[in-house]
Design an enzyme around this catalytic site. Sequence first.
Site, PDB file in Angstrom:
ATOM      1  N   ARG A 169       0.844  -1.183   0.000  1.00  0.00           N
ATOM      2  CA  ARG A 169       0.000   0.000   0.000  1.00  0.00           C
ATOM      3  C   ARG A 169       0.885   1.241   0.000  1.00  0.00           C
ATOM      4  O   ARG A 169       1.928   1.272   0.666  1.00  0.00           O
ATOM      5  CB  ARG A 169      -0.920   0.022   1.239  1.00  0.00           C
ATOM      6  CG  ARG A 169      -1.989  -1.059   1.226  1.00  0.00           C
ATOM      7  CD  ARG A 169      -3.034  -0.784   0.151  1.00  0.00           C
ATOM      8  NE  ARG A 169      -4.079  -1.803   0.108  1.00  0.00           N
ATOM      9  CZ  ARG A 169      -4.065  -2.870  -0.676  1.00  0.00           C
ATOM     10  NH1 ARG A 169      -3.010  -3.085  -1.458  1.00  0.00           N
ATOM     11  NH2 ARG A 169      -5.072  -3.712  -0.700  1.00  0.00           N
ATOM     12  N   HIS A 217       0.655  -0.137 -10.310  1.00  0.00           N
ATOM     13  CA  HIS A 217      -0.273  -0.943  -9.494  1.00  0.00           C
ATOM     14  C   HIS A 217      -0.686  -2.215 -10.237  1.00  0.00           C
ATOM     15  O   HIS A 217      -1.872  -2.527 -10.393  1.00  0.00           O
ATOM     16  CB  HIS A 217      -1.513  -0.125  -9.116  1.00  0.00           C
ATOM     17  CG  HIS A 217      -2.183  -0.638  -7.867  1.00  0.00           C
ATOM     18  ND1 HIS A 217      -2.784   0.195  -6.953  1.00  0.00           N
ATOM     19  CD2 HIS A 217      -2.342  -1.903  -7.381  1.00  0.00           C
ATOM     20  CE1 HIS A 217      -3.300  -0.520  -5.962  1.00  0.00           C
ATOM     21  NE2 HIS A 217      -3.041  -1.797  -6.212  1.00  0.00           N
TER      22      HIS A 217
END
Length: 254
Positions: A169, A217
């Site tokens: 994250r 991502h």
Amino acid sequence: YSGVALIQSIWAGMEVFPATPTLPKAPTLCRMVEPGLAEGMTDYICGHVMRYHLGIDRHIDDSANHVWNASAPPLARDRKVAVLGLGQLGQDAAAMLKTLRFDVAGWSRTEKSGLPYPTYHGPDGLSDILSRSEIVVTILPNTAATRHVMNADTFALLPDGAMIINPGRGSLIDDGALLAALDAGKLSHATLDVFDVEPLPDDHPFWARPDITITPHIAAETRTDGAAKVAVEQIRRLQKGQPLHYIVDHKAGY
């Protein structure tokens, strides 16, 4: 939420969902845990660990500049790797790194036992594992307790020239502290797949850094076939009154 008994996420993380509704019969919220997520994440982590370990970037640069540098890397068994986060994804990656013979160790906020590699936990354990590790992988959930787990103080614990891989994250890393650690030589490179703001803004300083690798991502994604099987099994369990899998602990944040 009237009439809804279960919300099955298609993501491993829960930050896209609001806090538990204050209703007498709020629906149960469950994380997605399916083989494709773990396998994709492990492929990403092992690929970048091996890239760092073998010095692939240096060889690419040397080749382009006609440089003959015959220095060989150490054996994998002599390369210390830390996996911060020992959930399902972290455990899968750590196990594969061990199979590749890396000197791997894991860290979690609370104690884990029975794993086939050394484990650390809590603040003292974090200090101990970082001080030994040349390559650090951060794959913790996004919670108040994990925000900026890598900051000026924790970067300072690393051996000089360490490398970091963050497919977890964006909130796990203090961006300013990361840049300072790179400038000071505490870190030699960072590979980042996740960010506080996505897509990463055009004017973000990370783009201009040759010592930062940015990936958009893509470290892991939910695979349709695996997710469908999880969803069907959850519905079957709900209908039969059996315990559901992967129920979110809202207090813990995952």
